[in-house]
Design a protein around this motif. Structure first.
Motif, mmCIF file in Angstrom:
data_model
loop_
_atom_site.group_PDB
_atom_site.id
_atom_site.type_symbol
_atom_site.label_atom_id
_atom_site.label_comp_id
_atom_site.label_asym_id
_atom_site.label_seq_id
_atom_site.Cartn_x
_atom_site.Cartn_y
_atom_site.Cartn_z
ATOM 1 N N ARG A 1 -7.633 -8.341 -4.888
ATOM 2 C CA ARG A 1 -8.222 -7.802 -3.665
ATOM 3 C C ARG A 1 -7.579 -6.456 -3.385
ATOM 4 O O ARG A 1 -6.344 -6.322 -3.456
ATOM 5 N N ALA A 2 -8.394 -5.446 -3.093
ATOM 6 C CA ALA A 2 -7.893 -4.098 -2.855
ATOM 7 C C ALA A 2 -8.355 -3.618 -1.487
ATOM 8 O O ALA A 2 -9.558 -3.639 -1.193
ATOM 9 N N ILE A 3 -7.417 -3.184 -0.672
ATOM 10 C CA ILE A 3 -7.703 -2.703 0.676
ATOM 11 C C ILE A 3 -7.151 -1.289 0.795
ATOM 12 O O ILE A 3 -5.935 -1.079 0.729
ATOM 13 N N ASP B 1 -3.082 -9.179 -3.766
ATOM 14 C CA ASP B 1 -3.598 -8.152 -2.870
ATOM 15 C C ASP B 1 -2.900 -6.826 -3.135
ATOM 16 O O ASP B 1 -1.673 -6.779 -3.302
ATOM 17 N N PHE B 2 -3.686 -5.751 -3.136
ATOM 18 C CA PHE B 2 -3.156 -4.396 -3.230
ATOM 19 C C PHE B 2 -3.587 -3.626 -1.995
ATOM 20 O O PHE B 2 -4.779 -3.552 -1.682
ATOM 21 N N VAL B 3 -2.632 -3.061 -1.276
ATOM 22 C CA VAL B 3 -2.929 -2.172 -0.159
ATOM 23 C C VAL B 3 -2.714 -0.743 -0.659
ATOM 24 O O VAL B 3 -1.616 -0.384 -1.109
ATOM 25 N N LEU B 4 -3.763 0.062 -0.594
ATOM 26 C CA LEU B 4 -3.767 1.406 -1.165
ATOM 27 C C LEU B 4 -3.693 2.431 -0.036
ATOM 28 O O LEU B 4 -4.526 2.420 0.884
ATOM 29 N N VAL B 5 -2.702 3.306 -0.111
ATOM 30 C CA VAL B 5 -2.436 4.264 0.963
ATOM 31 C C VAL B 5 -2.726 5.674 0.461
ATOM 32 O O VAL B 5 -2.097 6.146 -0.490
ATOM 33 N N HIS B 6 -3.670 6.337 1.112
ATOM 34 C CA HIS B 6 -4.056 7.691 0.699
ATOM 35 C C HIS B 6 -2.964 8.699 1.012
ATOM 36 O O HIS B 6 -2.080 8.458 1.841
ATOM 37 N N GLY B 7 -3.051 9.855 0.370
ATOM 38 C CA GLY B 7 -2.088 10.930 0.595
ATOM 39 C C GLY B 7 -2.523 11.880 1.691
ATOM 40 O O GLY B 7 -3.363 11.549 2.537
ATOM 41 N N THR B 8 -1.997 13.077 1.664
ATOM 42 C CA THR B 8 -2.195 14.016 2.767
ATOM 43 C C THR B 8 -3.479 14.827 2.666
ATOM 44 O O THR B 8 -3.855 15.482 3.642
ATOM 45 N N TRP C 1 -9.519 6.241 -3.370
ATOM 46 C CA TRP C 1 -9.097 5.036 -4.080
ATOM 47 C C TRP C 1 -10.272 4.199 -4.602
ATOM 48 O O TRP C 1 -10.056 3.139 -5.200
ATOM 49 N N ASP C 2 -11.510 4.627 -4.364
ATOM 50 C CA ASP C 2 -12.672 3.781 -4.663
ATOM 51 C C ASP C 2 -12.703 3.289 -6.108
ATOM 52 O O ASP C 2 -12.967 2.106 -6.361
ATOM 53 N N ARG C 3 -12.450 4.163 -7.052
ATOM 54 C CA ARG C 3 -12.550 3.764 -8.464
ATOM 55 C C ARG C 3 -11.492 2.725 -8.833
ATOM 56 O O ARG C 3 -11.781 1.746 -9.522
ATOM 57 N N VAL C 4 -10.274 2.949 -8.383
ATOM 58 C CA VAL C 4 -9.209 1.990 -8.674
ATOM 59 C C VAL C 4 -9.487 0.663 -7.971
ATOM 60 O O VAL C 4 -9.290 -0.410 -8.549
ATOM 61 N N ALA C 5 -9.949 0.727 -6.728
ATOM 62 C CA ALA C 5 -10.240 -0.500 -5.976
ATOM 63 C C ALA C 5 -11.298 -1.343 -6.688
ATOM 64 O O ALA C 5 -11.173 -2.576 -6.772
ATOM 65 N N LYS C 6 -12.324 -0.722 -7.216
ATOM 66 C CA LYS C 6 -13.370 -1.461 -7.927
ATOM 67 C C LYS C 6 -12.818 -2.133 -9.181
ATOM 68 O O LYS C 6 -13.168 -3.273 -9.500
#
Length: 217
Positions: A29-31, A2-9, A16-21
């Protein structure tokens, strides 16, 4: 994994859509969590907000840009197995200084005071200058301001005990690459990985970034 992806400011989770795909296509799994809330929270509140959006166990937590301030707390709340700092501020764990205290050393001087969400030309100049035309449109669509006071003012706590990977975009126009290289070595004890990209490699170089993430995981 699992990867939890945290956006910046300056971006929504859509950044993160492209990396998540790509991570999903590789069997992971990417969240992408959303940190925006109706009111400002303390650091622990944002960590719990991220926890509420994730239903798995022991993920790799990936943070971009200013959300590096929140990364240690989010990682602790999610019991992360590893942390990844993508062009992300690494707190001053030993000295306790905040991002506001260090801003002049961390940020490129021309970036300080810029609001790219109010000016697409500035966004293209500072954030998306290495994006091709096909990528720039969705990149601009991902713009959204998230800048609670806690990000600038929160003093660093203890250094994370789980492994960290630091990714330095060599053509970053917002966060100084030389500062991030040094901070990775001195504050986390790791040798940073460099990527030929601007501040948002998750948009301009998603395949290269996804390969680094899966390789480290």
């Amino acid at each position: 994994m699992d990867f939890v992806l945290v956006h910046g400011t300056t971006q929504s989770p859509a950044g993160w859509d492209r990396v998540a795909k790509l991570l999903t296509a590789a069997g992971h799994r990417a969240i992408a969590v959303d940190l925006l809330t109706p009111r400002d929270l303390p650091v622990e509140g944002y960590a719990q907000h991220a926890r509420d959006q994730y239903d798995g166990e022991r993920p790799v937590v990936v943070a971009h840009s200013g959300s590096g301030v929140l990364l240690p707390a989010i990682a602790e709340a999610l019991d992360a197995r590893a942390l990844v700092w993508v062009a992300a501020y690494i707190p001053d764990f030993a000295g306790g200084r905040s991002l506001r205290d260090e801003a002049s050393a961390v940020l490129e001087p021309d970036w300080i005071g810029v609001d790219p969400t109010a000016d697409p030309a500035k966004a293209s100049e500072f954030l998306f200058h290495d994006c091709d035309p096909e990528t720039e449109r969705p990149a601009l669509d991902s713009l959204r301001l998230f800048n609670p006071a806690v990000l600038a003012a929160h003093p660093a706590g203890a250094a994370p005990e789980v492994p960290s990977t630091v990714i330095v975009p060599t053509r970053d126009r917002t966060l100084r690459p030389d500062w991030l290289r040094r901070a990775g070595r001195e504050r986390l004890g790791v040798t940073p990985i460099e990527i030929d990209a601007g501040h948002c490699p998750h948009l301009s170089r998603p395949a290269e970034l996804a390969a680094i993430l899966t390789g480290r995981a």
